[in-house]
Design a protein around this motif. Structure first.
Motif, PDB file in Angstrom:
ATOM      1  N   GLU A 136      49.722  28.723  42.953  1.00 56.26           N
ATOM      2  CA  GLU A 136      51.157  28.983  42.899  1.00 56.26           C
ATOM      3  C   GLU A 136      51.993  27.768  43.289  1.00 56.26           C
ATOM      4  O   GLU A 136      52.879  27.357  42.526  1.00 56.26           O
ATOM      5  CB  GLU A 136      51.523  30.191  43.786  1.00 56.26           C
ATOM      6  CG  GLU A 136      51.120  31.528  43.203  1.00 56.26           C
ATOM      7  CD  GLU A 136      49.648  31.818  43.395  1.00 56.26           C
ATOM      8  OE1 GLU A 136      48.975  31.052  44.121  1.00 56.26           O
ATOM      9  OE2 GLU A 136      49.160  32.793  42.808  1.00 56.26           O
ATOM     10  N   PRO A 137      51.744  27.158  44.462  1.00 51.96           N
ATOM     11  CA  PRO A 137      52.571  25.975  44.806  1.00 51.96           C
ATOM     12  C   PRO A 137      52.343  24.811  43.864  1.00 51.96           C
ATOM     13  O   PRO A 137      53.288  24.082  43.530  1.00 51.96           O
ATOM     14  CB  PRO A 137      52.134  25.644  46.239  1.00 51.96           C
ATOM     15  CG  PRO A 137      50.796  26.279  46.403  1.00 51.96           C
ATOM     16  CD  PRO A 137      50.814  27.507  45.558  1.00 51.96           C
TER      17      PRO A 137
ATOM     18  N   THR B 256      52.235  25.461  51.783  1.00 53.10           N
ATOM     19  CA  THR B 256      51.373  24.346  51.408  1.00 53.10           C
ATOM     20  C   THR B 256      51.779  23.856  50.028  1.00 53.10           C
ATOM     21  O   THR B 256      52.494  24.556  49.290  1.00 53.10           O
ATOM     22  CB  THR B 256      49.888  24.769  51.398  1.00 53.10           C
ATOM     23  OG1 THR B 256      49.087  23.648  50.998  1.00 53.10           O
ATOM     24  CG2 THR B 256      49.663  25.909  50.425  1.00 53.10           C
TER      25      THR B 256
ATOM     26  N   HIS C 172      55.663  33.907  37.391  1.00 56.04           N
ATOM     27  CA  HIS C 172      55.052  33.735  38.708  1.00 56.04           C
ATOM     28  C   HIS C 172      55.777  32.709  39.566  1.00 56.04           C
ATOM     29  O   HIS C 172      55.303  32.392  40.664  1.00 56.04           O
ATOM     30  CB  HIS C 172      53.576  33.324  38.553  1.00 56.04           C
ATOM     31  CG  HIS C 172      53.366  32.164  37.636  1.00 56.04           C
ATOM     32  ND1 HIS C 172      53.045  32.323  36.312  1.00 56.04           N
ATOM     33  CD2 HIS C 172      53.441  30.832  37.839  1.00 56.04           C
ATOM     34  CE1 HIS C 172      52.924  31.147  35.741  1.00 56.04           C
ATOM     35  NE2 HIS C 172      53.163  30.219  36.646  1.00 56.04           N
TER      36      HIS C 172
ATOM     37  N   ASN D  42      45.069  34.527  44.841  1.00 60.09           N
ATOM     38  CA  ASN D  42      45.755  35.370  45.802  1.00 60.09           C
ATOM     39  C   ASN D  42      44.734  36.134  46.631  1.00 60.09           C
ATOM     40  O   ASN D  42      43.721  36.609  46.123  1.00 60.09           O
ATOM     41  CB  ASN D  42      46.663  36.379  45.073  1.00 60.09           C
ATOM     42  CG  ASN D  42      47.852  35.690  44.445  1.00 60.09           C
ATOM     43  OD1 ASN D  42      48.281  34.645  44.908  1.00 60.09           O
ATOM     44  ND2 ASN D  42      48.374  36.265  43.382  1.00 60.09           N
TER      45      ASN D  42
ATOM     46  N   VAL E 140      59.088  24.134  47.734  1.00 64.92           N
ATOM     47  CA  VAL E 140      57.751  24.638  47.426  1.00 64.92           C
ATOM     48  C   VAL E 140      56.937  24.833  48.696  1.00 64.92           C
ATOM     49  O   VAL E 140      56.245  25.849  48.868  1.00 64.92           O
ATOM     50  CB  VAL E 140      57.034  23.686  46.451  1.00 64.92           C
ATOM     51  CG1 VAL E 140      55.571  24.083  46.282  1.00 64.92           C
ATOM     52  CG2 VAL E 140      57.727  23.686  45.095  1.00 64.92           C
TER      53      VAL E 140
ATOM     54  N   GLN F 193      58.249  27.832  50.679  1.00 70.81           N
ATOM     55  CA  GLN F 193      57.940  29.097  50.022  1.00 70.81           C
ATOM     56  C   GLN F 193      56.473  29.480  50.190  1.00 70.81           C
ATOM     57  O   GLN F 193      56.148  30.652  50.402  1.00 70.81           O
ATOM     58  CB  GLN F 193      58.286  29.000  48.531  1.00 70.81           C
ATOM     59  CG  GLN F 193      57.859  30.189  47.689  1.00 70.81           C
ATOM     60  CD  GLN F 193      58.704  31.416  47.939  1.00 70.81           C
ATOM     61  OE1 GLN F 193      59.815  31.317  48.452  1.00 70.81           O
ATOM     62  NE2 GLN F 193      58.198  32.584  47.567  1.00 70.81           N
ATOM     63  N   ASN F 194      55.566  28.501  50.079  1.00 69.58           N
ATOM     64  CA  ASN F 194      54.134  28.799  50.049  1.00 69.58           C
ATOM     65  C   ASN F 194      53.375  28.339  51.282  1.00 69.58           C
ATOM     66  O   ASN F 194      52.214  28.715  51.447  1.00 69.58           O
ATOM     67  CB  ASN F 194      53.502  28.152  48.807  1.00 69.58           C
ATOM     68  CG  ASN F 194      54.113  28.644  47.511  1.00 69.58           C
ATOM     69  OD1 ASN F 194      53.732  29.683  46.991  1.00 69.58           O
ATOM     70  ND2 ASN F 194      55.060  27.885  46.976  1.00 69.58           N
TER      71      ASN F 194
END
Length: 664
Positions: free
Chosen positions: A94-95, A89, A40, A206, A83, A86-87
């Motif tokens: 995930e982050p 936040t 992931h 998600n 990070v 990409q996210n």
């Protein structure tokens, strides 16, 4: 000072420098954590962290030490920026996991002493457990458990005063034995430690349902889902399973069309429940994989809602909260029914609505059918099905559609899969003045003969139509069956393969049987482990007359069980202590040999004093006894477990010793 081993060098505070074997094990632990999270993490982040890990390992093997701050600080800044970019936040599942794993790998740049290693191992164990936030399946849980092996082996190596270059198997064997011994206590804790009905904390999930089923349908949206072979739900029946043509699992009922896609209407949630008459009913039990959505696919037509769910008037079922873990429920379904024979006027308008200007050619075609067949709506539906049967083809790689998707599909490309046919068929019915809507869910499934249950995969996702007919209510029409009958009669795999059965590697009987058995194991894991909640725990003591176990009952059983397990472990340890190890056996042999020479070991006498007294009493063997003394003391007090090679060396020296009786 030359000749001093790196493992014994100390920093100014006196703390020993981390020796090479411990650092290798620490790198292995960090690498395992990175591997567990790789599924992931972004591929570029996994690759970059892997490069940093390998580079640090090689630098340490060449004698390098801690990286300077002007290297560490920019790397931490780059990790933080990557990070967030990409996210969007730094907070969330995930982050948060990406940042934690990145910091864990960067910790190696300053891991030079035992304290650094212990901090890194503690953080690594936390990162391992956090991987279960993404997947709690059997394989994922086994990988997380295996990640504890190098972590514990690293901690064990930190306790050695002077580590030897022993085989790697000797680093892991004791740890595996300890973990094996911990299984009974872990199992007992899993069963009897009181559970909460809800977790102590939640993690952001998600927003996209992992089933692939969405509350919006447009031709082409299901393409990725058609190749996803992972399980969606497993269904077992009280009696014989229904035929494949009756295995429709309703998820979403869609009424609104904007010219490109379909979505559910809000009116059905506000109106009172619809009238329905049920014929033959089927009782079944289902286990739904986590979807992070509220919709519950139910065998059509659902007659009741499971606990903590709501049956809507359109007979879709919604859970009271998002399904973030395996959901197991029992239900009833009617395979023959008359559903909503009297249609509400507002619902009729919703299911006749078409956007202005969409599908002009399709409207003309539908109008010609309406003029020809008049009020015989079933005949109009049959005319549309006949058209699909004669001039259309089923493919998972259809040509792209233009601006007017309906006309382009019906009069240009004439190829597609279920969502293309259901969307066009429903549009034609509405254009002919017949209320119609699109239904999405699953159809078919694979019957697991080993476990006697129906396995529905995500690739079994399907779309069909419902048409309202006077006196009959809502009637299912599946235009895909007119184009490719195998899709409904034999399943999605048969339709995609173009022949009457599942294709590929699993056509081989023994491989198919192996796959069935493995899925049974996954089913057991979902029900017995992931699905073990507070309600099931409260029924554990029913065989002992306690219908509803309270927290105090569970705590008492847990305390008694722990006491029994600790007593058994203590008894085993005391029994093993009598045996001693190989070094003790050679020492007892040496004592017997020296006793024959007149030097017996006194009660309470330590080995150092015993060897010194023996050397004075046997001057001819002084050098041999001093060598034995040095070797024994180093092996006994310098290691948790003496290396076998050194123990063998001590044994050879004992056998070579020629002790003569003291002459007084």
């Amino acid at each position: 000072m030359t000749g001093v081993r790196p493992s014994l060098r100390r920093r100014p505070t006196g703390e020993p420098v981390l020796h090479a074997r411990s650092f290798d094990l620490l790198c292995l632990t960090m690498g395992f954590v990175l591997l567990v999270h790789a599924a992931h993490l972004p591929w570029w982040l996994t690759t970059a962290l892997g490069v940093v890990l390998v580079a640090r390992w090689q630098q340490r093997r060449r004698g390098g030490r801690n990286a300077p701050f002007w290297i560490k600080l920019p790397l931490i800044g780059l990790l933080l920026a990557a990070v967030i970019l990409q996210n969007g936040t730094l907070f969330g599942r995930e982050p948060g996991s990406a940042f934690a794993v990145g910091l864990l790998v960067l910790k190696l740049l300053e891991s030079e002493h035992r304290r650094d290693a212990r901090v890194g191992i503690a953080f690594a164990c936390f990162a391992l457990m956090s991987a279960l936030l993404f997947d709690q399946g059997l394989i994922a849980s086994l990988f997380v458990s295996l990640g504890l092996v190098p972590a514990l082996a690293t901690l064990r190596s930190l306790e050695e005063v002077e580590p030897q270059a022993t085989p790697w198997s000797r680093e892991f064997t004791p740890v595996l034995l300890v973990l094996l011994a911990a299984i009974p206590l872990s199992l007992f804790a899993f069963l009897f430690v009181p559970r909460l009905s809800t977790p102590l904390w939640g993690t952001p999930q998600n927003s996209q349902a992992i089933t692939g089923l969405s509350n919006r349908l447009a031709p082409g949206d299901m393409l990725d889902l058609m190749t996803d072979d992972t399980p969606a739900l497993r269904v077992s029946f009280d009696g014989p399973p229904p035929p494949n043509t009756a295995r429709y699992f309703r998820a979403y009922t869609m009424q609104l069309f904007d010219g490109e896609g379909w979505s559910p209407g809000s009116r059905s949630a506000r109106r009172p429940p619809s009238d329905a008459e049920y014929g033959t009913r089927i009782a079944y039990q289902a286990s739904l994989e986590p979807t992070h959505d509220r919709v519950v696919p139910m065998l059509d037509l659902a007659t009741m809602a499971p606990p903590d769910t709501v049956l809507r008037p359109d007979h879709t079922v919604l859970a009271n909260r998002r399904i973030d873990e395996v959901l197991t429920f029992s239900a009833l379904a009617a395979t023959s029914y008359r559903f909503e024979p009297v249609l509400d006027e507002g619902v009729r308008r919703d299911n006749l609505q078409l956007p202005m200007g969409a599908g002009p050619k399709a409207r003309e075609l539908a109008a010609s059918w309406a003029q020809r067949h008049g009020a015989d709506h079933a005949a109009i539906a049959r005319a549309a099905l006949a058209m699909f049967h004669d001039g259309f083809s089923y493919t998972l790689a259809p040509a792209p559609l233009g601006r007017d998707r309906i006309d382009d599909f019906l009069f240009q490309t004439r190829e597609g899969y279920c969502e293309h046919f259901a969307s066009a068929f429903t549009f034609l019915m509405r254009a002919a003045g017949i209320p119609a809507r699109v239904v999405t869910g699953y159809q078919g499934g694979y019957w697991n003969t080993t476990g006697s249950y129906l396995l529905v995969r995500r690739s079994d996702a399907h779309a069909w139509s419902e048409v309202w007919l006077e006196g009959r209510g809502w009637v299912r029409f599946d235009p895909t069956a007119s184009v490719r009958p195998e899709r409904v009669q034999l399943g999605a795999a048969a339709a995609a393969a173009g022949h009457g059965g599942e294709e590929g590697l699993f056509d081989v009987p023994w491989l198919r049987n192996l796959r069935d058995r493995w899925d049974v194991v996954n089913q057991w894991w979902n029900r017995g482990v992931i699905g073990f909640d507070a309600l099931r725990q409260q029924g554990l003591l029913q065989p002992f007359g306690i219908a509803h176990a309270e927290v105090t009952d569970l705590a008492l059983v847990f305390a008694i069980g722990c006491a029994l397990l600790v007593a058994a472990a203590l008894g085993w340890a005391l029994f093993q202590r009598r045996e001693g190890d190989a070094l003790d056996a050679w020492m007892r042999r040496l004592q017997r040999k020296l006793a024959k020479a007149g030097v017996s070991r006194r009660a309470g006498e330590g080995p150092k004093h015993f060897f010194a007294r023996a050397a004075r009493a046997l001057p001819a063997q002084r050098n041999a006894l001093e060598r034995l003394s040095e070797l024994y003391l180093r092996l006994r007090y310098g290691y948790d477990e003496p290396p076998p090679e050194s123990v063998s060396e001590f044994g050879r020296a004992v056998k070579e010793l020629k002790a003569r009786r003291v002459v007084k």
